[in-house]
Scaffold this motif. Structure first.
Motif, PDB file in Angstrom:
ATOM      1  N   LYS A  41      48.133  59.299  -3.970  1.00 30.51           N
ATOM      2  CA  LYS A  41      47.058  59.519  -2.998  1.00 30.51           C
ATOM      3  C   LYS A  41      46.322  60.824  -3.246  1.00 30.51           C
ATOM      4  N   MET A  45      42.000  60.035  -3.790  1.00 33.33           N
ATOM      5  CA  MET A  45      41.353  60.077  -2.476  1.00 33.33           C
ATOM      6  C   MET A  45      39.879  59.738  -2.577  1.00 33.33           C
ATOM      7  N   GLU A  48      35.402  61.004   1.360  1.00 33.17           N
ATOM      8  CA  GLU A  48      35.507  61.202   2.809  1.00 33.17           C
ATOM      9  C   GLU A  48      36.920  61.625   3.215  1.00 33.17           C
ATOM     10  N   GLU A  49      37.922  61.082   2.537  1.00 30.08           N
ATOM     11  CA  GLU A  49      39.306  61.465   2.813  1.00 30.08           C
ATOM     12  C   GLU A  49      39.566  62.908   2.388  1.00 30.08           C
ATOM     13  N   GLU A  50      38.989  63.303   1.262  1.00 27.11           N
ATOM     14  CA  GLU A  50      39.117  64.691   0.816  1.00 27.11           C
ATOM     15  C   GLU A  50      38.521  65.642   1.855  1.00 27.11           C
ATOM     16  N   PHE A 107      48.815  61.167   7.886  1.00 28.22           N
ATOM     17  CA  PHE A 107      47.513  60.920   7.259  1.00 28.22           C
ATOM     18  C   PHE A 107      47.703  60.327   5.865  1.00 28.22           C
TER      19      PHE A 107
END
Length: 126
Positions: A41, A45, A48-50, A107
């Protein structure tokens, strides 16, 4: 793409040890499914997740982590005028730091690593 320093912090905050540059014998947490999932992960990523990872978790965890040693400045004061020191400040800050670390594990969708412990309660080893 995350920097190496960000990945180091992510592993550390999730309770997993160093990645290192050398191969280890095939045992320990580094060869667990959760650690492998975390590494995958971290390297895959979405943009947006970063952004969430950097702004919600890394930024706040860095502040919370530095707040814990800062408690030592207040350890000598029990009461001053109307202000009274929170005698549980160190514990409260450490608990908040651990809470955010566990939230970051959620998360990522992984269990907390060995360095983060099991979250309290009673643990029986049979």
């Amino acid at each position: 793409m995350l920097t190496t320093a960000e990945k180091v912090d992510a592993r550390r905050y999730c309770g997993y040890g160093m990645f290192g540059q050398q191969a280890l014998p095939a045992n320990g947490y580094r060869f667990s499914t959760a650690y492998g999932t975390l590494e995958y992960k971290l390297n895959n990523m979405l943009t947006e997740e970063e952004a969430v990872f950097r702004t919600v978790y890394l930024a706040n965890l860095a502040l919370l982590e530095t707040d814990i040693p800062g408690v030592r400045e207040n350890l000598d004061t029990d009461q001053a005028a109307v202000w009274t020191h929170n005698k549980n400040e160190l514990r409260d800050r450490a608990d908040l730091f651990s809470y955010y670390r566990r939230e970051m594990c959620k998360f990522f969708g992984i269990p907390p690593g060995p360095g983060l412990g099991d979250g309290g309660g009673i643990r029986l080893v049979v």
